[in-house]
Design an enzyme around this catalytic site. Structure first.
Site, PDB file in Angstrom:
ATOM      1  N   CYS A 108     -17.636   2.894 -16.727  1.00 38.24           N
ATOM      2  CA  CYS A 108     -17.163   2.393 -15.558  1.00 38.24           C
ATOM      3  C   CYS A 108     -16.507   3.614 -14.422  1.00 38.24           C
ATOM      4  O   CYS A 108     -15.606   4.002 -14.936  1.00 38.24           O
ATOM      5  CB  CYS A 108     -16.208   1.305 -15.721  1.00 38.24           C
ATOM      6  SG  CYS A 108     -15.630   0.455 -14.299  1.00 38.24           S
ATOM      7  N   CYS A 115      -8.004   2.114  -2.603  1.00 33.62           N
ATOM      8  CA  CYS A 115      -8.926   1.102  -1.960  1.00 33.62           C
ATOM      9  C   CYS A 115      -8.292   0.536  -0.941  1.00 33.62           C
ATOM     10  O   CYS A 115      -7.276   0.315  -0.623  1.00 33.62           O
ATOM     11  CB  CYS A 115      -9.423   0.153  -2.992  1.00 33.62           C
ATOM     12  SG  CYS A 115     -10.668  -1.123  -2.480  1.00 33.62           S
ATOM     13  N   CYS A 119      -7.872  -6.616  -2.041  1.00 36.89           N
ATOM     14  CA  CYS A 119      -7.830  -8.077  -2.617  1.00 36.89           C
ATOM     15  C   CYS A 119      -6.559  -8.224  -3.305  1.00 36.89           C
ATOM     16  O   CYS A 119      -5.769  -7.414  -3.986  1.00 36.89           O
ATOM     17  CB  CYS A 119      -8.744  -7.948  -3.798  1.00 36.89           C
ATOM     18  SG  CYS A 119     -10.675  -7.746  -3.012  1.00 36.89           S
TER      19      CYS A 119
END
Ligand code: SAH
Length: 351
Positions: A108, A115, A119
Protein backbone atom coordinates in the site's frame (compact mmCIF):
# COMPACT_ATOMS: atom_id res chain seq x y z
CA UNK A 1 20.13 18.02 -10.90
CA UNK A 2 17.93 15.37 -12.39
CA UNK A 3 16.66 12.23 -10.70
CA UNK A 4 16.85 9.26 -13.07
CA UNK A 5 14.63 7.21 -10.78
CA UNK A 6 11.86 9.67 -11.55
CA UNK A 7 11.75 8.89 -15.26
CA UNK A 8 9.57 6.70 -17.44
CA UNK A 9 11.29 4.62 -20.11
CA UNK A 10 10.47 7.26 -22.76
CA UNK A 11 11.78 10.07 -20.57
CA UNK A 12 15.03 8.31 -19.79
CA UNK A 13 15.59 7.49 -23.47
CA UNK A 14 15.13 11.12 -24.30
CA UNK A 15 17.50 12.11 -21.54
CA UNK A 16 20.23 9.89 -22.99
CA UNK A 17 19.61 11.11 -26.53
CA UNK A 18 20.01 14.69 -25.35
CA UNK A 19 23.11 13.60 -23.48
CA UNK A 20 24.62 12.59 -26.83
CA UNK A 21 24.21 8.85 -26.24
CA UNK A 22 22.27 6.11 -28.01
CA UNK A 23 18.63 5.79 -27.01
CA UNK A 24 19.04 2.20 -25.77
CA UNK A 25 21.38 3.39 -23.02
CA UNK A 26 18.29 4.86 -21.40
CA UNK A 27 16.54 1.50 -21.17
CA UNK A 28 19.76 -0.04 -19.94
CA UNK A 29 19.92 2.41 -17.02
CA UNK A 30 16.18 2.02 -16.39
CA UNK A 31 16.82 -1.72 -16.01
CA UNK A 32 19.58 -1.06 -13.50
CA UNK A 33 17.23 1.07 -11.43
CA UNK A 34 13.93 -0.82 -11.70
CA UNK A 35 14.62 -4.18 -13.29
CA UNK A 36 16.43 -6.05 -10.56
CA UNK A 37 14.62 -7.98 -7.87
CA UNK A 38 16.52 -6.82 -4.81
CA UNK A 39 19.69 -4.99 -5.77
CA UNK A 40 18.58 -2.02 -7.81
CA UNK A 41 21.41 0.40 -8.56
CA UNK A 42 21.63 3.57 -6.58
CA UNK A 43 24.93 4.74 -7.98
CA UNK A 44 26.33 4.97 -11.50
CA UNK A 45 29.41 3.07 -10.38
CA UNK A 46 27.17 -0.02 -9.98
CA UNK A 47 26.31 0.04 -13.68
CA UNK A 48 29.09 -2.17 -14.88
CA UNK A 49 27.95 -2.45 -18.47
CA UNK A 50 28.34 1.29 -19.07
CA UNK A 51 31.77 2.60 -19.97
CA UNK A 52 33.73 4.19 -17.17
CA UNK A 53 33.82 7.40 -19.14
CA UNK A 54 30.02 7.50 -19.44
CA UNK A 55 29.54 6.74 -15.75
CA UNK A 56 31.83 9.61 -14.83
CA UNK A 57 30.19 11.97 -17.27
CA UNK A 58 26.77 11.11 -15.76
CA UNK A 59 27.96 11.72 -12.23
CA UNK A 60 29.55 15.04 -13.27
CA UNK A 61 26.38 16.17 -15.01
CA UNK A 62 24.51 16.28 -11.71
CA UNK A 63 22.19 13.39 -12.67
CA UNK A 64 21.50 11.15 -9.67
CA UNK A 65 19.36 8.26 -8.46
CA UNK A 66 17.29 9.17 -5.43
CA UNK A 67 16.65 6.72 -2.63
CA UNK A 68 14.19 6.70 0.25
CA UNK A 69 15.66 6.14 3.67
CA UNK A 70 14.04 3.60 5.98
CA UNK A 71 13.47 5.56 9.19
CA UNK A 72 11.54 2.90 11.01
CA UNK A 73 9.84 -0.48 10.52
CA UNK A 74 7.02 -1.84 12.64
CA UNK A 75 6.10 -5.48 12.27
CA UNK A 76 2.66 -6.76 13.27
CA UNK A 77 2.73 -9.68 15.65
CA UNK A 78 -0.64 -10.81 14.37
CA UNK A 79 -0.36 -11.10 10.61
CA UNK A 80 3.06 -10.35 9.09
CA UNK A 81 2.11 -6.80 8.09
CA UNK A 82 5.04 -4.39 8.07
CA UNK A 83 4.66 -0.64 8.25
CA UNK A 84 7.53 1.49 6.99
CA UNK A 85 8.29 5.06 7.78
CA UNK A 86 10.34 6.33 4.85
CA UNK A 87 12.23 9.59 4.54
CA UNK A 88 12.49 11.58 1.31
CA UNK A 89 15.52 13.63 0.28
CA UNK A 90 13.95 16.86 1.55
CA UNK A 91 13.02 15.50 4.96
CA UNK A 92 9.39 14.42 4.46
CA UNK A 93 8.27 11.26 6.18
CA UNK A 94 5.75 8.99 4.52
CA UNK A 95 4.26 5.62 5.35
CA UNK A 96 4.08 2.45 3.27
CA UNK A 97 2.54 -0.87 4.29
CA UNK A 98 3.53 -4.38 3.20
CA UNK A 99 0.85 -7.07 3.60
CA UNK A 100 0.75 -10.80 3.11
CA UNK A 101 -2.42 -12.34 1.75
CA UNK A 102 -3.19 -15.89 0.68
CA UNK A 103 -3.15 -14.76 -2.95
CA UNK A 104 0.21 -12.98 -2.73
CA UNK A 105 2.03 -10.02 -1.29
CA UNK A 106 0.60 -6.58 -1.50
CA UNK A 107 1.96 -3.10 -0.92
CA UNK A 108 0.00 0.00 0.00
CA UNK A 109 1.83 3.10 -1.22
CA UNK A 110 1.37 6.78 -0.40
CA UNK A 111 0.88 9.30 -3.20
CA UNK A 112 1.36 12.49 -1.19
CA UNK A 113 3.08 13.60 1.99
CA UNK A 114 0.01 14.62 3.96
CA UNK A 115 -3.37 15.20 2.35
CA UNK A 116 -5.65 18.18 1.84
CA UNK A 117 -8.96 16.37 1.49
CA UNK A 118 -9.75 16.80 5.18
CA UNK A 119 -11.85 13.65 5.78
CA UNK A 120 -12.91 13.89 9.41
CA UNK A 121 -12.24 10.26 10.29
CA UNK A 122 -8.80 9.88 8.71
CA UNK A 123 -5.43 10.37 10.41
CA UNK A 124 -3.74 11.26 7.12
CA UNK A 125 -5.75 14.50 6.95
CA UNK A 126 -4.25 15.94 10.12
CA UNK A 127 -1.74 18.64 9.31
CA UNK A 128 -2.91 19.07 5.73
CA UNK A 129 -0.88 18.56 2.59
CA UNK A 130 2.88 18.88 2.66
CA UNK A 131 3.50 18.07 -1.00
CA UNK A 132 2.72 15.55 -3.71
CA UNK A 133 5.29 12.80 -4.15
CA UNK A 134 7.14 12.41 -7.43
CA UNK A 135 6.47 9.31 -9.51
CA UNK A 136 9.95 8.14 -8.55
CA UNK A 137 9.21 8.52 -4.85
CA UNK A 138 5.97 6.55 -5.18
CA UNK A 139 7.75 3.79 -7.10
CA UNK A 140 10.73 3.77 -4.74
CA UNK A 141 8.40 2.64 -1.96
CA UNK A 142 8.11 -0.64 -3.87
CA UNK A 143 11.86 -0.97 -4.46
CA UNK A 144 12.62 -0.21 -0.82
CA UNK A 145 10.15 -2.73 0.60
CA UNK A 146 11.16 -5.36 -1.94
CA UNK A 147 14.78 -4.96 -0.93
CA UNK A 148 14.03 -4.99 2.79
CA UNK A 149 11.74 -8.04 2.77
CA UNK A 150 13.44 -9.94 -0.04
CA UNK A 151 9.92 -10.81 -1.18
CA UNK A 152 8.17 -10.45 -4.51
CA UNK A 153 5.35 -7.94 -4.58
CA UNK A 154 2.34 -9.02 -6.60
CA UNK A 155 -0.22 -6.31 -5.92
CA UNK A 156 -0.03 -2.56 -5.51
CA UNK A 157 -2.74 -0.39 -3.98
CA UNK A 158 -2.47 3.40 -3.95
CA UNK A 159 -4.30 3.68 -0.67
CA UNK A 160 -1.69 5.13 1.64
CA UNK A 161 -1.50 8.79 2.62
CA UNK A 162 -2.73 11.29 0.07
CA UNK A 163 -5.28 11.62 -2.70
CA UNK A 164 -3.90 10.12 -5.93
CA UNK A 165 -6.09 12.25 -8.21
CA UNK A 166 -4.85 15.38 -6.44
CA UNK A 167 -1.44 14.34 -7.80
CA UNK A 168 -2.64 12.89 -11.09
CA UNK A 169 0.38 13.62 -13.28
CA UNK A 170 2.78 11.86 -10.94
CA UNK A 171 0.45 8.90 -10.39
CA UNK A 172 0.12 8.59 -14.16
CA UNK A 173 3.90 8.51 -14.57
CA UNK A 174 4.20 6.11 -11.62
CA UNK A 175 1.86 3.66 -13.40
CA UNK A 176 4.01 3.90 -16.53
CA UNK A 177 7.18 3.27 -14.53
CA UNK A 178 6.00 0.24 -12.56
CA UNK A 179 4.25 -1.44 -15.46
CA UNK A 180 7.22 -1.11 -17.85
CA UNK A 181 8.45 -4.59 -18.73
CA UNK A 182 12.10 -3.54 -18.46
CA UNK A 183 11.45 -2.70 -14.82
CA UNK A 184 9.09 -4.07 -12.20
CA UNK A 185 6.68 -5.20 -14.91
CA UNK A 186 3.66 -4.99 -12.63
CA UNK A 187 0.47 -6.15 -14.30
CA UNK A 188 -2.01 -3.28 -14.57
CA UNK A 189 -4.75 -5.63 -13.41
CA UNK A 190 -2.93 -6.04 -10.10
CA UNK A 191 -2.92 -2.33 -9.36
CA UNK A 192 -5.72 -0.44 -7.59
CA UNK A 193 -6.06 3.31 -7.32
CA UNK A 194 -8.34 4.59 -4.56
CA UNK A 195 -9.90 8.05 -4.68
CA UNK A 196 -12.14 10.07 -2.40
CA UNK A 197 -14.15 10.80 -5.55
CA UNK A 198 -12.55 13.63 -7.55
CA UNK A 199 -14.79 13.42 -10.60
CA UNK A 200 -12.46 14.98 -13.17
CA UNK A 201 -9.75 12.56 -12.10
CA UNK A 202 -12.09 9.57 -12.37
CA UNK A 203 -13.09 10.57 -15.90
CA UNK A 204 -9.53 11.04 -17.03
CA UNK A 205 -8.51 7.76 -15.44
CA UNK A 206 -11.32 5.88 -17.21
CA UNK A 207 -9.96 7.07 -20.54
CA UNK A 208 -6.28 6.61 -19.78
CA UNK A 209 -6.00 3.58 -17.51
CA UNK A 210 -8.96 1.28 -18.24
CA UNK A 211 -7.10 -1.83 -17.03
CA UNK A 212 -6.20 -0.50 -13.59
CA UNK A 213 -8.70 -1.15 -10.79
CA UNK A 214 -10.62 1.80 -9.42
CA UNK A 215 -11.77 2.07 -5.80
CA UNK A 216 -13.94 4.90 -4.53
CA UNK A 217 -14.26 5.98 -0.93
CA UNK A 218 -17.97 6.65 -0.49
CA UNK A 219 -18.66 6.25 3.23
CA UNK A 220 -22.16 7.76 3.22
CA UNK A 221 -25.27 7.24 1.11
CA UNK A 222 -26.37 10.88 0.87
CA UNK A 223 -24.94 14.39 0.54
CA UNK A 224 -26.02 15.50 3.97
CA UNK A 225 -23.89 12.97 5.78
CA UNK A 226 -21.10 12.84 3.25
CA UNK A 227 -20.72 16.62 3.54
CA UNK A 228 -20.30 16.18 7.25
CA UNK A 229 -17.40 13.74 7.05
CA UNK A 230 -15.84 14.45 3.64
CA UNK A 231 -15.49 18.13 2.64
CA UNK A 232 -14.75 17.02 -0.95
CA UNK A 233 -18.43 16.11 -1.26
CA UNK A 234 -19.39 19.78 -1.59
CA UNK A 235 -17.50 19.85 -4.86
CA UNK A 236 -18.14 16.26 -5.88
CA UNK A 237 -21.56 15.16 -4.59
CA UNK A 238 -22.48 11.51 -4.03
CA UNK A 239 -24.74 11.04 -7.03
CA UNK A 240 -22.20 12.51 -9.44
CA UNK A 241 -19.41 10.38 -8.01
CA UNK A 242 -21.56 7.28 -8.39
CA UNK A 243 -22.46 8.31 -11.94
CA UNK A 244 -18.78 8.68 -12.90
CA UNK A 245 -18.08 5.29 -11.33
CA UNK A 246 -20.92 3.72 -13.30
CA UNK A 247 -19.53 5.14 -16.52
CA UNK A 248 -16.12 3.77 -15.59
CA UNK A 249 -17.55 0.27 -15.10
CA UNK A 250 -19.47 0.48 -18.34
CA UNK A 251 -16.60 1.76 -20.46
CA UNK A 252 -13.93 -0.51 -19.02
CA UNK A 253 -15.99 -3.60 -18.25
CA UNK A 254 -14.23 -3.71 -14.89
CA UNK A 255 -15.79 -3.92 -11.46
CA UNK A 256 -15.54 -0.77 -9.38
CA UNK A 257 -14.93 -1.13 -5.65
CA UNK A 258 -16.70 1.16 -3.20
CA UNK A 259 -15.13 1.58 0.20
CA UNK A 260 -17.59 2.24 2.97
CA UNK A 261 -16.27 2.77 6.49
CA UNK A 262 -18.97 1.74 8.93
CA UNK A 263 -19.33 4.29 11.74
CA UNK A 264 -21.31 3.43 14.79
CA UNK A 265 -24.76 5.06 14.72
CA UNK A 266 -23.80 7.35 11.86
CA UNK A 267 -24.05 5.46 8.56
CA UNK A 268 -24.64 1.85 9.57
CA UNK A 269 -28.42 1.39 9.87
CA UNK A 270 -30.42 -1.04 7.77
CA UNK A 271 -32.06 1.96 6.16
CA UNK A 272 -28.60 3.24 5.18
CA UNK A 273 -27.78 -0.13 3.64
CA UNK A 274 -30.93 0.13 1.53
CA UNK A 275 -30.15 3.69 0.54
CA UNK A 276 -26.64 2.68 -0.50
CA UNK A 277 -27.97 -0.31 -2.42
CA UNK A 278 -30.43 1.99 -4.16
CA UNK A 279 -27.53 4.08 -5.42
CA UNK A 280 -25.41 1.18 -6.58
CA UNK A 281 -27.68 -1.62 -7.70
CA UNK A 282 -27.31 -2.56 -11.32
CA UNK A 283 -23.72 -1.36 -11.49
CA UNK A 284 -20.77 -3.73 -11.97
CA UNK A 285 -19.40 -3.09 -8.51
CA UNK A 286 -18.50 -4.45 -5.13
CA UNK A 287 -18.69 -2.85 -1.68
CA UNK A 288 -15.85 -3.20 0.78
CA UNK A 289 -17.18 -2.60 4.27
CA UNK A 290 -14.54 -1.48 6.75
CA UNK A 291 -15.60 -1.04 10.37
CA UNK A 292 -13.96 2.31 11.07
CA UNK A 293 -10.53 2.05 12.63
CA UNK A 294 -9.84 4.10 15.68
CA UNK A 295 -8.08 7.39 15.11
CA UNK A 296 -7.12 9.49 18.09
CA UNK A 297 -9.26 12.59 18.51
CA UNK A 298 -11.93 11.48 16.03
CA UNK A 299 -15.61 11.78 16.96
CA UNK A 300 -16.50 8.60 15.10
CA UNK A 301 -16.08 5.01 16.13
CA UNK A 302 -16.34 1.67 14.37
CA UNK A 303 -19.44 -0.47 13.99
CA UNK A 304 -19.53 -3.82 15.80
CA UNK A 305 -19.33 -7.14 14.00
CA UNK A 306 -23.02 -8.02 14.19
CA UNK A 307 -24.34 -4.77 12.84
CA UNK A 308 -21.67 -4.79 10.12
CA UNK A 309 -22.79 -8.27 9.10
CA UNK A 310 -26.47 -7.22 9.04
CA UNK A 311 -25.50 -4.27 6.82
CA UNK A 312 -23.65 -6.57 4.45
CA UNK A 313 -26.53 -9.05 4.27
CA UNK A 314 -29.01 -6.27 3.45
CA UNK A 315 -26.79 -4.91 0.68
CA UNK A 316 -26.54 -8.37 -0.85
CA UNK A 317 -30.29 -8.93 -0.50
CA UNK A 318 -30.69 -5.82 -2.60
CA UNK A 319 -28.34 -7.22 -5.21
CA UNK A 320 -25.11 -5.42 -4.31
CA UNK A 321 -22.14 -7.72 -3.61
CA UNK A 322 -20.36 -6.80 -0.39
CA UNK A 323 -17.66 -8.11 1.90
CA UNK A 324 -16.38 -7.01 5.27
CA UNK A 325 -12.71 -6.29 4.92
CA UNK A 326 -10.33 -8.22 7.07
CA UNK A 327 -8.09 -5.59 8.59
CA UNK A 328 -4.38 -6.20 8.69
CA UNK A 329 -1.86 -4.37 10.79
CA UNK A 330 -4.27 -2.69 13.20
CA UNK A 331 -1.93 -3.43 16.13
CA UNK A 332 0.71 -1.19 14.55
CA UNK A 333 -1.66 1.58 13.36
CA UNK A 334 -1.13 0.43 9.80
CA UNK A 335 -4.79 -0.14 8.95
CA UNK A 336 -6.88 2.10 6.68
CA UNK A 337 -7.01 5.68 7.86
CA UNK A 338 -4.30 5.21 10.46
CA UNK A 339 -1.36 6.36 8.36
CA UNK A 340 0.10 9.71 9.17
CA UNK A 341 2.13 12.26 7.33
CA UNK A 342 4.74 12.76 9.95
CA UNK A 343 6.61 10.90 12.55
CA UNK A 344 5.43 11.64 16.07
CA UNK A 345 8.09 9.60 17.79
CA UNK A 346 5.57 8.14 20.21
CA UNK A 347 5.35 4.66 18.75
CA UNK A 348 7.91 1.98 19.28
CA UNK A 349 9.25 -0.32 16.64
CA UNK A 350 12.17 -2.14 15.18
CA UNK A 351 14.71 -0.11 13.31
N1 SAH B 1 -7.47 9.49 -0.72
C1 SAH B 1 -7.75 8.18 -1.23
C2 SAH B 1 -6.70 7.20 -0.80
C3 SAH B 1 -6.70 6.87 0.67
S1 SAH B 1 -7.20 5.21 0.76
C4 SAH B 1 -9.15 7.76 -0.85
O1 SAH B 1 -9.79 8.50 -0.12
O2 SAH B 1 -9.63 6.74 -1.32
C5 SAH B 1 -7.52 4.97 2.38
C6 SAH B 1 -8.89 4.37 2.58
O3 SAH B 1 -9.09 4.25 3.99
C7 SAH B 1 -10.00 5.28 2.07
O4 SAH B 1 -11.09 4.53 1.65
C8 SAH B 1 -10.34 6.01 3.34
O5 SAH B 1 -11.58 6.64 3.26
C9 SAH B 1 -10.29 4.91 4.34
N2 SAH B 1 -10.19 5.38 5.72
C10 SAH B 1 -9.74 6.56 6.16
N3 SAH B 1 -9.79 6.62 7.49
C11 SAH B 1 -10.28 5.44 7.90
C12 SAH B 1 -10.52 4.89 9.18
N4 SAH B 1 -10.28 5.58 10.28
N5 SAH B 1 -11.01 3.63 9.22
C13 SAH B 1 -11.22 2.92 8.10
N6 SAH B 1 -10.99 3.38 6.87
C14 SAH B 1 -10.53 4.64 6.78
Amino acid sequence: MVDLKDMTTEEIEQFFTEFGEKKFRGRQVFRWIYGRETDSASDFSDMTDLSKELRERLADSGAYISSMKILKVQASKKDGTRKYLLGTGDGMAIETVFMKYKYGNSICVSSQAGCRMGCRFCASAEGGLKRGLTAGEIADQILTVRRDTGETINHVVIMGTGEPFDNYEQVDRFLKIISAKEGIGMSLRNITVSTCGLIEGIKRFTGEWPQVNLAISLHAPDDERRNEIMPVNRKCPVKEVVKAAGEHAEKTGRRVTFEYALMDGFNDSIHDAEKLAGLLRGMLCHVNLIPLNKVRGSAYSGTGREIAEAFRVRLEAWGVPATIRRELGSDIDAACGQLRASYSGTTTGVI
